[in-house]
Each structure stands twice: as structure tokens, then as C-alpha cells.
Design a protein around this motif. Structure first.
Motif, PDB file in Angstrom:
ATOM      1  N   PHE A  30      11.114  28.293 -53.260  1.00 16.29           N
ATOM      2  CA  PHE A  30      10.840  28.782 -54.989  1.00 16.29           C
ATOM      3  C   PHE A  30      10.358  27.526 -55.713  1.00 16.29           C
ATOM      4  CE2 PHE A  30      14.523  31.930 -54.424  1.00 16.29           C
ATOM      5  CZ  PHE A  30      13.819  33.038 -54.231  1.00 16.29           C
ATOM      6  N   THR A  31      11.044  26.149 -55.515  1.00 18.39           N
ATOM      7  CA  THR A  31      10.619  25.245 -56.197  1.00 18.39           C
ATOM      8  C   THR A  31       8.898  24.827 -56.083  1.00 18.39           C
ATOM      9  OG1 THR A  31      12.766  24.424 -56.198  1.00 18.39           O
ATOM     10  CG2 THR A  31      10.812  22.788 -56.728  1.00 18.39           C
ATOM     11  N   ASN A  32       8.598  25.042 -54.656  1.00 13.30           N
ATOM     12  CA  ASN A  32       7.285  24.800 -54.370  1.00 13.30           C
ATOM     13  C   ASN A  32       6.219  25.727 -54.949  1.00 13.30           C
ATOM     14  OD1 ASN A  32       7.898  22.523 -52.688  1.00 13.30           O
ATOM     15  ND2 ASN A  32       7.988  23.665 -50.938  1.00 13.30           N
ATOM     16  N   VAL A  45      16.088  20.137 -55.595  1.00 11.27           N
ATOM     17  CA  VAL A  45      15.461  21.436 -56.465  1.00 11.27           C
ATOM     18  C   VAL A  45      15.485  20.932 -58.038  1.00 11.27           C
ATOM     19  CG1 VAL A  45      15.798  23.031 -54.728  1.00 11.27           C
ATOM     20  CG2 VAL A  45      17.164  22.795 -56.790  1.00 11.27           C
ATOM     21  N   LYS A  46      15.967  19.902 -58.430  1.00 17.49           N
ATOM     22  CA  LYS A  46      15.743  19.467 -59.762  1.00 17.49           C
ATOM     23  C   LYS A  46      16.830  20.224 -60.606  1.00 17.49           C
ATOM     24  CE  LYS A  46      11.661  16.745 -59.549  1.00 17.49           C
ATOM     25  NZ  LYS A  46      11.147  16.750 -57.942  1.00 17.49           N
ATOM     26  N   ALA A  47      17.994  20.598 -60.356  1.00 17.18           N
ATOM     27  CA  ALA A  47      18.654  21.706 -60.836  1.00 17.18           C
ATOM     28  C   ALA A  47      20.164  20.951 -61.327  1.00 17.18           C
ATOM     29  CB  ALA A  47      19.059  22.975 -60.192  1.00 17.18           C
ATOM     30  N   ALA A  48      20.827  21.511 -62.361  1.00 16.48           N
ATOM     31  CA  ALA A  48      22.295  21.122 -62.258  1.00 16.48           C
ATOM     32  C   ALA A  48      23.229  21.515 -61.263  1.00 16.48           C
ATOM     33  CB  ALA A  48      22.773  21.674 -63.594  1.00 16.48           C
ATOM     34  N   ALA A  49      24.211  20.822 -61.009  1.00 17.35           N
ATOM     35  CA  ALA A  49      25.171  21.518 -59.923  1.00 17.35           C
ATOM     36  C   ALA A  49      26.479  21.651 -60.447  1.00 17.35           C
ATOM     37  CB  ALA A  49      25.264  20.230 -58.913  1.00 17.35           C
ATOM     38  N   THR A  50      27.088  22.640 -59.824  1.00 13.75           N
ATOM     39  CA  THR A  50      28.517  22.988 -60.316  1.00 13.75           C
ATOM     40  C   THR A  50      29.392  23.396 -58.998  1.00 13.75           C
ATOM     41  OG1 THR A  50      30.059  24.339 -61.863  1.00 13.75           O
ATOM     42  CG2 THR A  50      28.108  25.245 -61.221  1.00 13.75           C
ATOM     43  N   ASP A  51      30.705  23.245 -59.182  1.00 13.71           N
ATOM     44  CA  ASP A  51      31.349  23.828 -57.854  1.00 13.71           C
ATOM     45  C   ASP A  51      32.464  25.019 -58.917  1.00 13.71           C
ATOM     46  OD1 ASP A  51      33.101  22.058 -59.591  1.00 13.71           O
ATOM     47  OD2 ASP A  51      33.897  21.176 -57.559  1.00 13.71           O
ATOM     48  N   ASN A  52      32.061  25.117 -59.860  1.00 11.61           N
ATOM     49  CA  ASN A  52      32.818  26.322 -60.691  1.00 11.61           C
ATOM     50  C   ASN A  52      32.237  27.223 -61.221  1.00 11.61           C
ATOM     51  OD1 ASN A  52      34.762  27.437 -62.561  1.00 11.61           O
ATOM     52  ND2 ASN A  52      35.299  25.400 -63.502  1.00 11.61           N
ATOM     53  N   LEU A  53      32.584  28.606 -60.750  1.00 11.12           N
ATOM     54  CA  LEU A  53      31.591  29.887 -61.164  1.00 11.12           C
ATOM     55  C   LEU A  53      31.635  30.125 -62.686  1.00 11.12           C
ATOM     56  CD1 LEU A  53      32.363  32.314 -58.313  1.00 11.12           C
ATOM     57  CD2 LEU A  53      30.190  31.343 -58.791  1.00 11.12           C
ATOM     58  N   SER A  54      32.618  29.754 -63.348  1.00 10.23           N
ATOM     59  CA  SER A  54      32.749  29.817 -64.748  1.00 10.23           C
ATOM     60  C   SER A  54      31.794  29.023 -65.320  1.00 10.23           C
ATOM     61  CB  SER A  54      34.174  29.656 -65.258  1.00 10.23           C
ATOM     62  OG  SER A  54      34.610  28.493 -65.051  1.00 10.23           O
ATOM     63  N   ASP A  55      31.346  27.938 -64.954  1.00  9.68           N
ATOM     64  CA  ASP A  55      30.154  26.849 -65.601  1.00  9.68           C
ATOM     65  C   ASP A  55      28.955  27.478 -65.376  1.00  9.68           C
ATOM     66  OD1 ASP A  55      31.998  25.061 -66.211  1.00  9.68           O
ATOM     67  OD2 ASP A  55      31.662  23.948 -64.370  1.00  9.68           O
ATOM     68  N   ILE A  56      28.592  28.666 -64.506  1.00 11.94           N
ATOM     69  CA  ILE A  56      27.202  29.318 -64.297  1.00 11.94           C
ATOM     70  C   ILE A  56      26.966  30.043 -65.617  1.00 11.94           C
ATOM     71  CG2 ILE A  56      25.989  31.019 -63.220  1.00 11.94           C
ATOM     72  CD1 ILE A  56      26.511  28.740 -61.195  1.00 11.94           C
ATOM     73  N   SER A  57      25.758  29.609 -66.105  1.00 12.80           N
ATOM     74  CA  SER A  57      25.027  30.020 -67.433  1.00 12.80           C
ATOM     75  C   SER A  57      24.306  31.293 -67.411  1.00 12.80           C
ATOM     76  CB  SER A  57      24.256  29.015 -68.105  1.00 12.80           C
ATOM     77  OG  SER A  57      23.407  29.642 -68.950  1.00 12.80           O
ATOM     78  N   ALA A  58      24.322  32.098 -68.370  1.00 13.43           N
ATOM     79  CA  ALA A  58      23.558  33.322 -68.170  1.00 13.43           C
ATOM     80  C   ALA A  58      21.826  32.886 -68.388  1.00 13.43           C
ATOM     81  CB  ALA A  58      24.097  34.602 -68.935  1.00 13.43           C
ATOM     82  N   ASP A  59      21.701  31.949 -68.777  1.00 15.28           N
ATOM     83  CA  ASP A  59      20.375  31.459 -69.276  1.00 15.28           C
ATOM     84  C   ASP A  59      19.504  31.141 -68.022  1.00 15.28           C
ATOM     85  OD1 ASP A  59      18.290  30.570 -71.108  1.00 15.28           O
ATOM     86  OD2 ASP A  59      18.907  28.488 -70.948  1.00 15.28           O
ATOM     87  N   THR A  60      18.987  32.187 -67.522  1.00 18.17           N
ATOM     88  CA  THR A  60      18.317  32.467 -66.423  1.00 18.17           C
ATOM     89  C   THR A  60      17.777  33.854 -66.023  1.00 18.17           C
ATOM     90  OG1 THR A  60      18.602  31.969 -63.701  1.00 18.17           O
ATOM     91  CG2 THR A  60      20.234  33.165 -64.765  1.00 18.17           C
ATOM     92  N   SER A 109      11.635  27.579 -61.242  1.00 17.88           N
ATOM     93  CA  SER A 109      12.533  26.544 -61.976  1.00 17.88           C
ATOM     94  C   SER A 109      13.869  27.014 -61.604  1.00 17.88           C
ATOM     95  CB  SER A 109      12.507  26.558 -63.216  1.00 17.88           C
ATOM     96  OG  SER A 109      11.472  26.330 -63.882  1.00 17.88           O
ATOM     97  N   ILE A 110      14.632  25.995 -60.966  1.00 18.51           N
ATOM     98  CA  ILE A 110      15.938  26.287 -60.103  1.00 18.51           C
ATOM     99  C   ILE A 110      16.810  25.806 -61.336  1.00 18.51           C
ATOM    100  CG2 ILE A 110      17.745  26.159 -58.641  1.00 18.51           C
ATOM    101  CD1 ILE A 110      15.291  27.342 -57.502  1.00 18.51           C
ATOM    102  N   MET A 111      17.784  26.607 -61.863  1.00 14.67           N
ATOM    103  CA  MET A 111      18.496  26.336 -62.888  1.00 14.67           C
ATOM    104  C   MET A 111      19.768  25.670 -62.725  1.00 14.67           C
ATOM    105  SD  MET A 111      16.485  27.597 -65.049  1.00 14.67           S
ATOM    106  CE  MET A 111      17.248  27.385 -67.055  1.00 14.67           C
TER     107      MET A 111
END
Lengths: 256, 256
Positions: B19-21, B44-59, B25-27
Motif C-alpha cells: 500500500f505504501t509503495n 510504513v510511517k504510521a502511528a502504533a498502538t496496542d489499544n483498540l480504543s486508540d484507533i481513530s475513525a480518521d481513515t 497512507s497508512i494511518m
């Protein structure tokens, strides 16, 4: 070397081309079917015959590349001579030639050949065995003139190698066919799965198979395996194959 | 597109790179193991999280690339949003996502991936399914941006495809392993048989498997098969596999 080819099938055809390309001379080509002998003889610039009694002793080596159960009988029918005789069979011991002549050997190219498909012979492993060290040396030199991959393999090892080839070539091809049939039954072409087949074989060119095993069985994913068995409900033979191979994978040594 | 990756395993890693290539954009990258999320997010130059509730709907799209039995549960834990959700599983229907959102699809890359092995993604068949024609069109465009081989496959067909992949990839790899073990038990390395494995897979890139089947079973060569079974006398499970697959070959449709 001056080489006489007994046989005109897939192996004889590819060997004939490889020997000729390496500068050896093919003297005669024998086949019980004259037109096959003529066709191969044309390509390797040799004489053709369908009569074993026409085979001349004016050569350095006889290469018998015919079906396994005819090797002994055919070797016995060659006129008396003191030239080297080799066969090209994986499943056949050196002994079937030794009863004919002490100057015997094996020149077994470990590859799957089709007449219509080009093979880069320099990459074909050639497994050789000689009745004595002299013969071994002659065959090593001949093998190295056509291939970069020459192995010394005794008769017992060669039988195992032939068995391993069935597992590594004939059986996978059958499983490709099963996949092809499953796809066709559900309106899909074989094309979609070709890249996967290619990559699976490519992976083990640099890795050992145990270290790159994937799929539901190696994960012991019971739910997926049950689902697959359910999809095969009307094909009990495929169910049996699925279960047996999955059990093998589950038990396989994962150490890699 | 702006894409959020749920998962950081083999499939997520290769999809992220593809996808990046292709300019997407990986969010964010989610993994329950933070270090895995961080590693892939870095690439992939994205943010990382181990918490599903941190996942943003801005995608624009969520791609769920995790093990099959966690897909439904994980999709349900994403915060409410009206964005497209797809999974990447061969063995899982579209239905597990439809209960979460009507904007659902499947993006199934049919290949065997290892994190450490490069794959030319443009050659990877991508099998897509959309809950409606709009989603189908979006996924087709996305798939075509990363691969030249895009297939429309419904949930039922995809399950068959996944089963076919087990026969075409996982089982052949297991049989390569059997060959490797047989060779090792008799003092031979795996190298001698690698060219045969490669050529066997290459042959079916241009032919259908039934037309290039070789070996003792397709010739119905009883003597060789009996010899092989004898060599396997101390490995009854391999004997059973040998017999079952040979029977399959003997019965197979040779028409090609």
C-alpha cells in the motif's frame, strides 16, 4: 567422448542434446520405433536404427535410457564388446548391468523431463556411480562436462533418491491437479493459484521445508481443518488425503 | 487511500509495504503486542498502538489482518464509525464483518508470506469481495494499485480457494519435507533435489498439472511402486501417504 544412445525418450533426448552441446559425438541412436530413433538422431547428428544388432562397437560408451524393466534384457542383446555401459535409471541398481559387463556405471539425471520443454542442463543434478574408481572418474568428467551439479551416489542411495523424487515432484504435481479440479468445480481457473505454487517451490530453494511450513495444520487450527473436511464431504478420497497429510504436518519436526 | 492496519503479522506487513509503495497512507498500526505494532508502523510511517480504543475513525478503511477466529471480535471492538472494514482471510466469510457494518469487504492476497522474504506484490493474486457494487469498485481500484492480478471471488469460492491453496502449497511443502528427511536418513543433502522441486512448479506455470504428471503411478509401474513401499517398510504413515497419492494419480483424468 563417442557415445551411443540406446533409447529416444525424454531422458535420451535431453541427454543427447546436452552431450552434443558439450562437444561429445553421438554415434548411433537406437529405438524400437524407427521414427523416434530417426528424429533424435537428426537432432544429434547421429545414425538411427531400430535393430539392436546394427549397433556398432565403434564407440566409447553405451547409454541405455529406456524403461527400467527393459534395461537388463536390452544390455544383454548388445553384441560382445568391452566398452562402458551405463543406464540412466533412478530405481535400478548397477547390478543389472554388471551381469553383462564389468565396465558398468549409472548416469542418473535427477530432473523431470518433457521432450517439448527446454531444460538448462547445467543446473540438472547428475548422480553417478561407477563399478570401479576408473569408471567413476570417467563418468565424473563426462557429467561435469554437461552439469555443474555432479553427485556420487551408490545404488542404495539412488533408490532412496528416486523415492524422494516421487514425494518432491510426482506427488506435489498430483496435488496441484487436485487444486485445479477444486477450482474448476467452483468456476475458477488455475491461474489464480499458479503464483502460490511458484513461491512455495521458490521458498525451499533457500530454506529447508520445515522452516517455511504454513497452513492450518502447522498452526493446529482445528476449526479451519474441520471446515475444509466439510467442503470435501462428497470426495472421501480427498478427505483421506487431507487428514493424512495434515496429521503428518502436525507431527512434523518444527525445529527447522 | 488512508488505511488503518489492524494486525502486524506476515500479511499485514506485506500489505502495508505494498500500500505504501503504491502511494497510499497508512494511518495507524494496531497489534496486541506493542513492539510488533511499532516495528511495522516504523516501516510504513504510521502511528502504533496496542489499544483498540486508540484507533481513530480518521481513515478511509480498516484492514483487519489477524488470525481468523479473532476477526469478528476485533471488528466489534472498533469504535462506531461509517468507514469501510475489510478482512484478509481466505477461510472467513464476509458475514463476520456484515454483523458489524454494512460497509464490509474482503481483500485476500493469495500467496504464502514470510516477514523476511521479499515478494513481488504486483504478481500476487488479490481476491476481492464487496458487500455491494460500490465497495466492490473501491476495492478493485485499491487492489489494482498494488497488483496486476485482481480476481472477484465470492465467500463460497474463497473458501474453496483457501482449501485449494492447502493442496497446492501447504501439502507440497510437507512432501518436500518428507523428501528431505528420506535423503538425510541416507546421508544425502536436500540440495540434490531442489532443482527438481523448482522445475515441477515451473512446468505448471504454462501447463495444466494433468498434462505433465510423471512418475511410476501414472505409468502404473507396479514393480517400482512395490519397491518404494518396501523402502518405506519402517515408516507406515509414509507408506499410507504413498499408497493414497499413487491411487489418486492412477485414477486421475489423464486427458489434460
Amino acid at each position: 567422448m563417442r557415445i551411443t544412445l540406446i533409447g529416444s525418450g525424454n531422458v535420451a533426448t535431453h541427454l543427447g542434446a546436452a552431450f552434443t552441446n558439450a562437444g561429445h559425438s553421438i554415434m548411433q541412436v537406437y529405438s524400437p520405433t524407427l521414427q523416434n530413433a530417426v528424429l533424435l538422431a537428426y537432432h544429434v547428428k547421429a545414425a538411427a536404427t531400430d535393430n539392436l544388432s546394427d549397433i556398432s562397437a565403434d564407440t566409447d560408451m553405451f547409454v541405455i535410457a529406456i524403461k527400467d524393466d527393459a534395461i537388463a534384457e536390452t544390455a544383454a542383446k548388445l553384441a560382445p564388446h568391452n566398452k562402458l555401459i551405463v543406464h540412466t535409471s533412478g530405481a535400478t541398481g548397477l547390478d543389472v548391468l554388471l551381469s553383462r559387463s564389468p565396465k558398468a556405471g549409472v548416469f542418473y539425471p535427477l530432473q523431470t523431463f518433457s521432450k517439448t520443454r527446454e531444460v538448462k542442463f547445467t543446473d540438472v543434478p547428475v548422480c553417478i556411480e561407477g563399478a570401479d574408481e576408473n569408471i567413476h572418474a570417467v563418468l565424473t568428467e563426462l557429467a561435469q562436462s554437461v552439469s555443474n551439479k555432479v553427485y556420487r551416489v551408490n545404488s542404495e542411495q539412488r533408490k532412496i533418491l528416486h523415492l524422494a523424487a516421487v514425494f518432491a515432484c510426482n506427488f506435489p504435481n498430483y496435488l496441484y491437479n487436485v487444486a485445479s479440479q477444486l477450482l474448476a468445480e467452483h468456476g475458477m481457473g488455475f491461474d489464480v493459484i499458479r503464483p502460490l505454487i511458484n513461491e512455495t517451490a521458490q521458498k525451499v530453494q533457500e530454506n529447508i521445508p520445515a522452516s517455511v511450513q504454513t497452513g492450518p495444520a502447522v498452526r493446529n487450527d482445528e476449526k479451519t481443518m474441520q471446515g475444509h473436511l466439510h467442503l470435501l464431504a462428497h470426495q472421501p478420497q480427498l478427505q483421506q488425503i487431507y487428514q493424512l497429510l495434515s496429521q503428518g504436518i502436525i507431527k512434523m519436526d518444527k525445529i527447522g
